[in-house]
Design a protein around this motif. Sequence first.
Motif, PDB file in Angstrom:
ATOM      1  N   MET A 146     103.010  95.743  47.527  1.00 21.88           N
ATOM      2  CA  MET A 146     104.218  96.531  47.310  1.00 21.88           C
ATOM      3  C   MET A 146     103.958  97.566  46.227  1.00 21.88           C
ATOM      4  O   MET A 146     103.228  97.313  45.266  1.00 21.88           O
ATOM      5  N   HIS A 147     104.578  98.725  46.378  1.00 19.32           N
ATOM      6  CA  HIS A 147     104.420  99.799  45.405  1.00 19.32           C
ATOM      7  C   HIS A 147     104.838  99.298  44.019  1.00 19.32           C
ATOM      8  O   HIS A 147     105.853  98.618  43.880  1.00 19.32           O
ATOM      9  N   PRO A 148     104.048  99.627  42.972  1.00 19.29           N
ATOM     10  CA  PRO A 148     104.341  99.129  41.614  1.00 19.29           C
ATOM     11  C   PRO A 148     105.760  99.451  41.148  1.00 19.29           C
ATOM     12  O   PRO A 148     106.398  98.633  40.471  1.00 19.29           O
ATOM     13  N   ILE A 149     106.251 100.653  41.459  1.00 16.59           N
ATOM     14  CA  ILE A 149     107.599 101.027  41.012  1.00 16.59           C
ATOM     15  C   ILE A 149     108.638 100.097  41.649  1.00 16.59           C
ATOM     16  O   ILE A 149     109.559  99.616  40.976  1.00 16.59           O
ATOM     17  N   ASP A 177     108.098  97.081  42.824  1.00 17.07           N
ATOM     18  CA  ASP A 177     107.902  95.739  42.288  1.00 17.07           C
ATOM     19  C   ASP A 177     108.598  95.590  40.942  1.00 17.07           C
ATOM     20  O   ASP A 177     109.283  94.593  40.688  1.00 17.07           O
ATOM     21  N   ARG A 178     108.459  96.603  40.072  1.00 16.98           N
ATOM     22  CA  ARG A 178     109.118  96.558  38.753  1.00 16.98           C
ATOM     23  C   ARG A 178     110.631  96.604  38.910  1.00 16.98           C
ATOM     24  O   ARG A 178     111.366  95.967  38.167  1.00 16.98           O
ATOM     25  N   PHE A 179     111.114  97.346  39.919  1.00 17.18           N
ATOM     26  CA  PHE A 179     112.564  97.435  40.174  1.00 17.18           C
ATOM     27  C   PHE A 179     113.120  96.059  40.563  1.00 17.18           C
ATOM     28  O   PHE A 179     114.166  95.620  40.057  1.00 17.18           O
ATOM     29  N   ILE A 180     112.394  95.371  41.448  1.00 15.93           N
ATOM     30  CA  ILE A 180     112.849  94.058  41.899  1.00 15.93           C
ATOM     31  C   ILE A 180     112.804  93.045  40.757  1.00 15.93           C
ATOM     32  O   ILE A 180     113.654  92.155  40.655  1.00 15.93           O
ATOM     33  N   GLN A 181     111.822  93.209  39.855  1.00 18.61           N
ATOM     34  CA  GLN A 181     111.707  92.313  38.710  1.00 18.61           C
ATOM     35  C   GLN A 181     112.706  92.662  37.610  1.00 18.61           C
ATOM     36  O   GLN A 181     112.825  91.926  36.622  1.00 18.61           O
ATOM     37  N   GLY A 182     113.426  93.749  37.757  1.00 17.16           N
ATOM     38  CA  GLY A 182     114.404  94.172  36.751  1.00 17.16           C
ATOM     39  C   GLY A 182     113.766  94.820  35.540  1.00 17.16           C
ATOM     40  O   GLY A 182     114.368  94.841  34.459  1.00 17.16           O
ATOM     41  N   GLN A 183     112.554  95.359  35.705  1.00 19.67           N
ATOM     42  CA  GLN A 183     111.814  95.919  34.576  1.00 19.67           C
ATOM     43  C   GLN A 183     111.723  97.440  34.612  1.00 19.67           C
ATOM     44  O   GLN A 183     111.048  98.041  33.782  1.00 19.67           O
ATOM     45  N   LEU A 184     112.401  98.072  35.572  1.00 21.53           N
ATOM     46  CA  LEU A 184     112.312  99.529  35.696  1.00 21.53           C
ATOM     47  C   LEU A 184     113.401 100.183  34.855  1.00 21.53           C
ATOM     48  O   LEU A 184     114.557  99.745  34.882  1.00 21.53           O
ATOM     49  N   PRO A 185     113.057 101.211  34.055  1.00 25.46           N
ATOM     50  CA  PRO A 185     114.069 101.907  33.249  1.00 25.46           C
ATOM     51  C   PRO A 185     115.213 102.400  34.135  1.00 25.46           C
ATOM     52  O   PRO A 185     115.011 102.787  35.289  1.00 25.46           O
ATOM     53  N   GLU A 186     116.411 102.411  33.583  1.00 26.18           N
ATOM     54  CA  GLU A 186     117.601 102.735  34.373  1.00 26.18           C
ATOM     55  C   GLU A 186     117.522 104.091  35.067  1.00 26.18           C
ATOM     56  O   GLU A 186     117.890 104.203  36.242  1.00 26.18           O
ATOM     57  N   PRO A 187     117.038 105.166  34.404  1.00 28.56           N
ATOM     58  CA  PRO A 187     116.980 106.461  35.109  1.00 28.56           C
ATOM     59  C   PRO A 187     116.094 106.399  36.354  1.00 28.56           C
ATOM     60  O   PRO A 187     116.449 106.949  37.403  1.00 28.56           O
ATOM     61  N   MET A 188     114.959 105.694  36.250  1.00 28.03           N
ATOM     62  CA  MET A 188     114.078 105.569  37.412  1.00 28.03           C
ATOM     63  C   MET A 188     114.698 104.661  38.482  1.00 28.03           C
ATOM     64  O   MET A 188     114.569 104.905  39.682  1.00 28.03           O
ATOM     65  N   ALA A 189     115.387 103.610  37.991  1.00 22.56           N
ATOM     66  CA  ALA A 189     116.045 102.705  38.936  1.00 22.56           C
ATOM     67  C   ALA A 189     117.119 103.447  39.729  1.00 22.56           C
ATOM     68  O   ALA A 189     117.268 103.261  40.945  1.00 22.56           O
ATOM     69  N   ALA A 240     115.215 108.921  45.805  1.00 26.13           N
ATOM     70  CA  ALA A 240     114.651 110.168  45.289  1.00 26.13           C
ATOM     71  C   ALA A 240     113.209 110.040  44.825  1.00 26.13           C
ATOM     72  O   ALA A 240     112.595 111.046  44.461  1.00 26.13           O
ATOM     73  N   LEU A 241     112.642 108.819  44.792  1.00 24.46           N
ATOM     74  CA  LEU A 241     111.260 108.661  44.345  1.00 24.46           C
ATOM     75  C   LEU A 241     110.321 108.595  45.545  1.00 24.46           C
ATOM     76  O   LEU A 241     110.671 108.033  46.592  1.00 24.46           O
ATOM     77  N   PRO A 242     109.108 109.153  45.398  1.00 24.29           N
ATOM     78  CA  PRO A 242     108.156 109.203  46.532  1.00 24.29           C
ATOM     79  C   PRO A 242     107.429 107.876  46.724  1.00 24.29           C
ATOM     80  O   PRO A 242     106.288 107.700  46.293  1.00 24.29           O
ATOM     81  N   VAL A 243     108.087 106.910  47.366  1.00 24.53           N
ATOM     82  CA  VAL A 243     107.452 105.626  47.677  1.00 24.53           C
ATOM     83  C   VAL A 243     107.430 105.476  49.198  1.00 24.53           C
ATOM     84  O   VAL A 243     108.259 106.054  49.903  1.00 24.53           O
ATOM     85  N   PRO A 244     106.485 104.702  49.746  1.00 23.71           N
ATOM     86  CA  PRO A 244     106.421 104.512  51.206  1.00 23.71           C
ATOM     87  C   PRO A 244     107.737 103.945  51.752  1.00 23.71           C
ATOM     88  O   PRO A 244     108.431 103.176  51.070  1.00 23.71           O
ATOM     89  N   ALA A 245     108.054 104.320  52.986  1.00 28.23           N
ATOM     90  CA  ALA A 245     109.329 103.915  53.594  1.00 28.23           C
ATOM     91  C   ALA A 245     109.531 102.399  53.609  1.00 28.23           C
ATOM     92  O   ALA A 245     110.633 101.922  53.298  1.00 28.23           O
ATOM     93  N   PRO A 246     108.516 101.584  53.956  1.00 31.82           N
ATOM     94  CA  PRO A 246     108.731 100.133  53.948  1.00 31.82           C
ATOM     95  C   PRO A 246     109.089  99.604  52.569  1.00 31.82           C
ATOM     96  O   PRO A 246     109.952  98.727  52.428  1.00 31.82           O
ATOM     97  N   ASP A 247     108.445 100.179  51.510  1.00 32.41           N
ATOM     98  CA  ASP A 247     108.745  99.734  50.150  1.00 32.41           C
ATOM     99  C   ASP A 247     110.129 100.208  49.712  1.00 32.41           C
ATOM    100  O   ASP A 247     110.854  99.501  49.006  1.00 32.41           O
ATOM    101  N   LEU A 248     110.492 101.427  50.119  1.00 32.88           N
ATOM    102  CA  LEU A 248     111.833 101.928  49.797  1.00 32.88           C
ATOM    103  C   LEU A 248     112.885 101.030  50.429  1.00 32.88           C
ATOM    104  O   LEU A 248     113.899 100.698  49.805  1.00 32.88           O
ATOM    105  N   LEU A 249     112.653 100.599  51.688  1.00 31.55           N
ATOM    106  CA  LEU A 249     113.607  99.724  52.367  1.00 31.55           C
ATOM    107  C   LEU A 249     113.744  98.409  51.608  1.00 31.55           C
ATOM    108  O   LEU A 249     114.855  97.878  51.465  1.00 31.55           O
TER     109      LEU A 249
END
Length: 367
Positions: free
Chosen positions: A1-4, A6-18, A25-34
């Motif tokens: 899974m894309h690191p971004i 993975d961090r989002f699911i773990q609750g470790q992504l900064p709020e603006p990025m989340a 709006a972030l360039p992640v693969p479609a399966p990971d975005l889903l």
Amino acid sequence: MHPIVDRFIQGQLPEPMAMALAGGALPVPAPDLLAALAHAILKETPYADRAIGALEALPESVLAGVVLTPVDPPSGLQIILCHRKEPALLEAALLNPALTAEIVEASIPSMPGSVLEIVLNNQVLWMQRPRILDLLEEHPEGEYVIKRRVNEFRFEVLRLVPEEVKQERLEIIDEVEAGHLDRAWAELPLPKEKTREEEEAEAESEELAAERRLLAQKPLLDEEGNEINLTLTQRIARLRTNQKIILALKGGKEERTILIREANRLIQVNVIRNGRITEGEIAYIAQMRTVNEEVLRIISNTREWMKKYTITKNLVMNPRTPLPIAMTHFKRLLESDMKLLVKDRNVPEILRREAKRLVEGKAQGRG
């Protein structure tokens, strides 16, 4: 899974990025975005509404490409089934190998009626979670055929028989063994909902319905004038239509006498197709004014029955008999019965007129 993700699911992504990720709006693969959107929506995070908006805005072609292969985690399939309406996309999601019974159960209330049959055809899923059948039956957009098949599967596949049905079944078997009920009762299937054909077969005119209600107020008698057992009458009244149809075909004399009074055309027809029916019963049925015309046609087309004068007379004198049939057979009546026919104002005028002409012709010939 894309690191971004993975961090989002773990609750470790900064709020603006989340916020940006949940908005697509972030360039992640479609399966990971889903996967990220599924986490945001199903875990009821603060980003859920934003994620729903992003999911609804994704092109169908993007999601279709994702569901062509097993979706991991499968929660992505649930949000597609709950928040998208394109039939082709939903069909692909429902056929995805990663789909689970839990996801289907959670998603059915949000699905359009057009894809419910796909769920119904996946026996593996609803055998794991029988509640799926309940949800299909309760769905406001579920077509009649869906609900009928749901009931068939409950009884025939899952054997989900209500306790009261089981108890009544045991009582029937006991009474059959004790000789109080015809053996045919032991062969009755489990009850089912009425089919559309069975419902249509029960339609009758207001005149016939009124006559049937009047008859219901009188003691139930067979063709010999003997009163029918009330317990048997009550037991038959509790049967479903499909059970009555089979009992009409296989049951004994008392059952046939009760069932021929049913409004359902299929039940009446099966009564006279019963291999144990007697000519006396046919003569009795031929004069009944509450039988379906199809029953009278079958009687008139059965040569062995029509050789019996009583059956022919009752058929001709019955106002329910189709006019062409009565006109074909009335000339066989004895003169005394022909005179009664002339005076009977319940039969069609043309039949009385022809009978009168025949009677007068014979009188002149004797003179």
